[in-house]
Design a protein around this motif. Structure first.
Motif, mmCIF file in Angstrom:
data_model
loop_
_atom_site.group_PDB
_atom_site.id
_atom_site.type_symbol
_atom_site.label_atom_id
_atom_site.label_comp_id
_atom_site.label_asym_id
_atom_site.label_seq_id
_atom_site.Cartn_x
_atom_site.Cartn_y
_atom_site.Cartn_z
ATOM 1 N N VAL A 119 -0.489 5.692 -3.971
ATOM 2 C CA VAL A 119 -1.141 5.816 -5.275
ATOM 3 C C VAL A 119 -1.259 4.470 -5.986
ATOM 4 N N MET A 120 -0.477 3.465 -5.533
ATOM 5 C CA MET A 120 -0.555 2.145 -6.155
ATOM 6 C C MET A 120 -0.100 1.091 -5.139
ATOM 7 N N VAL A 121 -0.815 -0.022 -5.113
ATOM 8 C CA VAL A 121 -0.460 -1.120 -4.211
ATOM 9 C C VAL A 121 -0.152 -2.346 -5.041
ATOM 10 N N LYS A 122 1.042 -2.908 -4.833
ATOM 11 C CA LYS A 122 1.461 -4.148 -5.492
ATOM 12 C C LYS A 122 1.560 -5.224 -4.410
ATOM 13 N N PRO A 123 1.777 -6.479 -4.773
ATOM 14 C CA PRO A 123 1.828 -7.534 -3.753
ATOM 15 C C PRO A 123 2.870 -7.293 -2.649
ATOM 16 N N ASP A 124 4.088 -6.891 -3.004
ATOM 17 C CA ASP A 124 5.133 -6.700 -1.999
ATOM 18 C C ASP A 124 5.560 -5.254 -1.824
ATOM 19 N N THR A 125 5.107 -4.371 -2.702
ATOM 20 C CA THR A 125 5.538 -2.972 -2.639
ATOM 21 C C THR A 125 4.341 -2.035 -2.770
ATOM 22 N N ILE A 126 4.606 -0.764 -2.454
ATOM 23 C CA ILE A 126 3.616 0.283 -2.657
ATOM 24 C C ILE A 126 4.310 1.455 -3.337
ATOM 25 N N VAL A 127 3.533 2.282 -4.031
ATOM 26 C CA VAL A 127 4.056 3.505 -4.637
ATOM 27 C C VAL A 127 3.358 4.656 -3.933
ATOM 28 N N ILE A 128 4.159 5.624 -3.436
ATOM 29 C CA ILE A 128 3.580 6.762 -2.737
ATOM 30 C C ILE A 128 3.967 8.064 -3.419
ATOM 31 N N MET B 217 7.595 7.483 -5.099
ATOM 32 C CA MET B 217 8.615 6.555 -4.610
ATOM 33 C C MET B 217 7.984 5.178 -4.462
ATOM 34 N N GLU B 218 8.758 4.162 -4.806
ATOM 35 C CA GLU B 218 8.288 2.793 -4.599
ATOM 36 C C GLU B 218 8.986 2.243 -3.371
ATOM 37 N N LEU B 219 8.215 1.739 -2.436
ATOM 38 C CA LEU B 219 8.744 1.228 -1.176
ATOM 39 C C LEU B 219 8.241 -0.182 -0.934
#
Length: 129
Positions: A57-66, A75-77
């Motif tokens: 649901v969201m993409v960050k530079p080093d992490t993703i949220v699913i 969850m942020e992974l």
């Protein structure tokens, strides 16, 4: 002199075999996995190395949220925890409940055969007495 040069040649050949059989394929696999992790985008379904399946649901530079379920559990992974895109199947088409039912059916099919022989023998003995 010839013995030393042949052992050096054998050593070079051995190193070359290790490179082409072990090191090079591993580097290709790592590069492919990194490209897959870099290309993650919102809406992709992923499977983590721990077996968690979710939709990004969201993409960050080093992490993703699913999101992992219909209850909107998020969850942020870290990106390195993503194993594959898409849902991985275990290869088993039957659920554990279906397997248990089949085992019970097999057991019940096997049980009547043995007691039937014993009851026939005991009833014959009673008739003789």
């Amino acid at each position: 002199m010839e013995g030393a040069s042949s052992s050096i040649i054998m050593l070079v050949v051995l190193i070359a075999v290790f490179y082409f059989m072990l090191i090079r394929p591993e580097n290709k696999r790592k590069k492919k996995a990194q490209e897959m992790r870099d290309s993650l985008k919102k809406g992709d379904t992923i499977t983590t190395i721990g077996g968690i399946v979710g939709k990004i649901v969201m993409v960050k530079p080093d992490t993703i949220v699913i999101e992992t379920s219909d209850d909107r559990v998020r969850m942020e992974l870290t990106k390195w925890a993503v194993s594959t895109t898409g849902v991985q199947s275990s290869g088993e088409e039957k659920s554990s409940k279906e397997e248990k039912k089949e085992d019970e059916v097999k057991k019940t099919e096997e049980i009547p055969e043995a007691p039937a022989e014993e009851t026939d023998a005991s009833s014959e003995e009673e008739k003789k007495d």
